[in-house]
Design a protein around this motif. Structure first.
Motif, PDB file in Angstrom:
ATOM      1  N   PHE A  74      43.018  42.054  36.552  1.00  0.00           N
ATOM      2  CA  PHE A  74      43.649  40.981  36.170  1.00  0.00           C
ATOM      3  C   PHE A  74      43.504  39.842  36.512  1.00  0.00           C
ATOM      4  O   PHE A  74      44.382  38.796  35.602  1.00  0.00           O
ATOM      5  N   SER A  75      43.303  39.381  37.758  1.00  0.00           N
ATOM      6  CA  SER A  75      43.148  37.948  38.075  1.00  0.00           C
ATOM      7  C   SER A  75      41.422  37.403  37.753  1.00  0.00           C
ATOM      8  O   SER A  75      40.493  38.021  37.643  1.00  0.00           O
ATOM      9  N   THR A  76      41.594  36.389  37.060  1.00  0.00           N
ATOM     10  CA  THR A  76      40.150  35.737  36.514  1.00  0.00           C
ATOM     11  C   THR A  76      39.935  34.596  36.534  1.00  0.00           C
ATOM     12  O   THR A  76      40.792  33.459  36.083  1.00  0.00           O
ATOM     13  N   PHE A  77      39.633  33.609  36.266  1.00  0.00           N
ATOM     14  CA  PHE A  77      38.392  32.057  36.687  1.00  0.00           C
ATOM     15  C   PHE A  77      37.310  32.614  35.526  1.00  0.00           C
ATOM     16  O   PHE A  77      36.398  33.029  35.043  1.00  0.00           O
TER      17      PHE A  77
ATOM     18  N   ILE B 191      36.924  34.988  46.061  1.00  0.00           N
ATOM     19  CA  ILE B 191      35.793  35.316  44.870  1.00  0.00           C
ATOM     20  C   ILE B 191      35.901  35.521  43.923  1.00  0.00           C
ATOM     21  O   ILE B 191      36.874  37.136  43.639  1.00  0.00           O
ATOM     22  N   PHE B 192      35.514  35.771  42.846  1.00  0.00           N
ATOM     23  CA  PHE B 192      35.809  36.608  40.969  1.00  0.00           C
ATOM     24  C   PHE B 192      34.213  37.371  41.159  1.00  0.00           C
ATOM     25  O   PHE B 192      33.540  36.603  41.492  1.00  0.00           O
TER      26      PHE B 192
ATOM     27  N   ILE C  52      38.165  39.374  39.397  1.00  0.00           N
ATOM     28  CA  ILE C  52      38.667  39.856  40.826  1.00  0.00           C
ATOM     29  C   ILE C  52      38.635  41.199  41.245  1.00  0.00           C
ATOM     30  O   ILE C  52      39.552  42.066  40.222  1.00  0.00           O
ATOM     31  N   SER C  53      37.461  42.378  41.196  1.00  0.00           N
ATOM     32  CA  SER C  53      37.203  43.586  40.777  1.00  0.00           C
ATOM     33  C   SER C  53      38.295  44.276  41.836  1.00  0.00           C
ATOM     34  O   SER C  53      38.952  45.035  41.027  1.00  0.00           O
ATOM     35  N   PRO C  54      38.007  44.387  43.308  1.00  0.00           N
ATOM     36  CA  PRO C  54      38.556  45.206  44.232  1.00  0.00           C
ATOM     37  C   PRO C  54      40.106  44.550  43.592  1.00  0.00           C
ATOM     38  O   PRO C  54      41.194  44.303  42.818  1.00  0.00           O
ATOM     39  N   SER C  55      41.209  46.130  43.930  1.00  0.00           N
ATOM     40  CA  SER C  55      42.747  46.404  43.829  1.00  0.00           C
ATOM     41  C   SER C  55      43.413  44.926  44.089  1.00  0.00           C
ATOM     42  O   SER C  55      43.875  44.137  43.319  1.00  0.00           O
TER      43      SER C  55
END
Length: 230
Positions: A218-221, A116-117, A101-104
């Motif tokens: 920082f959040s990943t799938f 949505i990643f 997840i690219s947005p802050s």
């Protein structure tokens, strides 16, 4: 007396006179014959024993050959199985993805809403869709799926990994009202059929959480194919 009868009588007298001599000669011949037969039998018995010994050795040799054949057959079977695995590994497609997840932050998440990643670091096989957050299995096999989710202080969230909308496992992240962000990860190994779709969503309950996930990559799938199944 007729001539014929005289001839018969004379023959009888001559035969009777020679019978003792014939009997004596026959007795000697029989004893010699019996002795010869005995010797021959002993020779035959010795020969039979040698043949039986040869047969025993041959059977032992045949058993060794059979054992060797069995060992070779077992080795051939094992080699064939290894060959199948090796060919499968050579022919298996490489399927692996990691998306972030690219947005802050992602805020105002509703119950049952997919995450949505939006950026992929790896997407070998192009099975992950950044527009929907869904991974679609391109081939039947065993897959490893992993999520690592971060939230900021004062937030909490129940998340759910699903396959075609059916539950696989939950993840719960709770950050107290301090200063530290909190991450929580879950990993599962599961079999997917060709075309099965997998994604992460918030729990469908109204009390799923505060509805905020920290991004900034920082959040990943992630997921990857472990092995193909028949």
């Amino acid at each position: 007396m007729p001539t014929a009868m005289k001839a018969i009588s004379l023959s009888f007298i001559l035969f009777s006179a020679f019978v003792p001599f014939i009997k004596c000669g026959a007795s000697g011949n029989i004893e010699a014959l019996l002795e010869a037969i005995l010797v021959q039998n002993q020779r035959l018995e010795s020969r039979v024993e040698r043949i039986e010994e040869d047969l025993r050795k041959e059977r032992a040799g045949n058993q060794e050959l059979r054992d060797e054949v069995e060992r070779l057959e077992a080795k051939l079977t094992a080699n064939a199985a290894q060959g199948v695995v090796a060919r499968r590994q050579l022919n298996d497609p490489t399927i692996a993805f990691t998306a972030v997840i690219s947005p802050s932050d992602v805020k105002n998440l509703q119950p049952g809403q997919p995450l949505i990643f939006d950026r992929t670091i790896t997407n070998m096989g192009n099975a992950y869709d950044i527009s929907t957050g869904i991974f679609t299995a391109p081939i039947r096999g065993v897959y490893v799926l992993h999520m690592d989710i971060m939230i900021e202080p004062g937030n909490n969230e129940y998340l759910q990994l699903v396959k075609d909308g059916a539950h696989i496992l939950f993840n719960y992240i709770h950050a107290n009202g301090g200063l530290d962000d909190v991450s929580s990860s879950r990993t599962v190994v599961t079999e997917l059929e060709h075309g099965n779709q997998v994604w992460i969503r918030t729990a469908q309950s109204a009390s799923h959480g505060t509805g905020t996930i920290h991004g900034n990559e920082f959040s990943t799938f992630s997921g990857w194919l472990l092995t193909i199944t028949e």
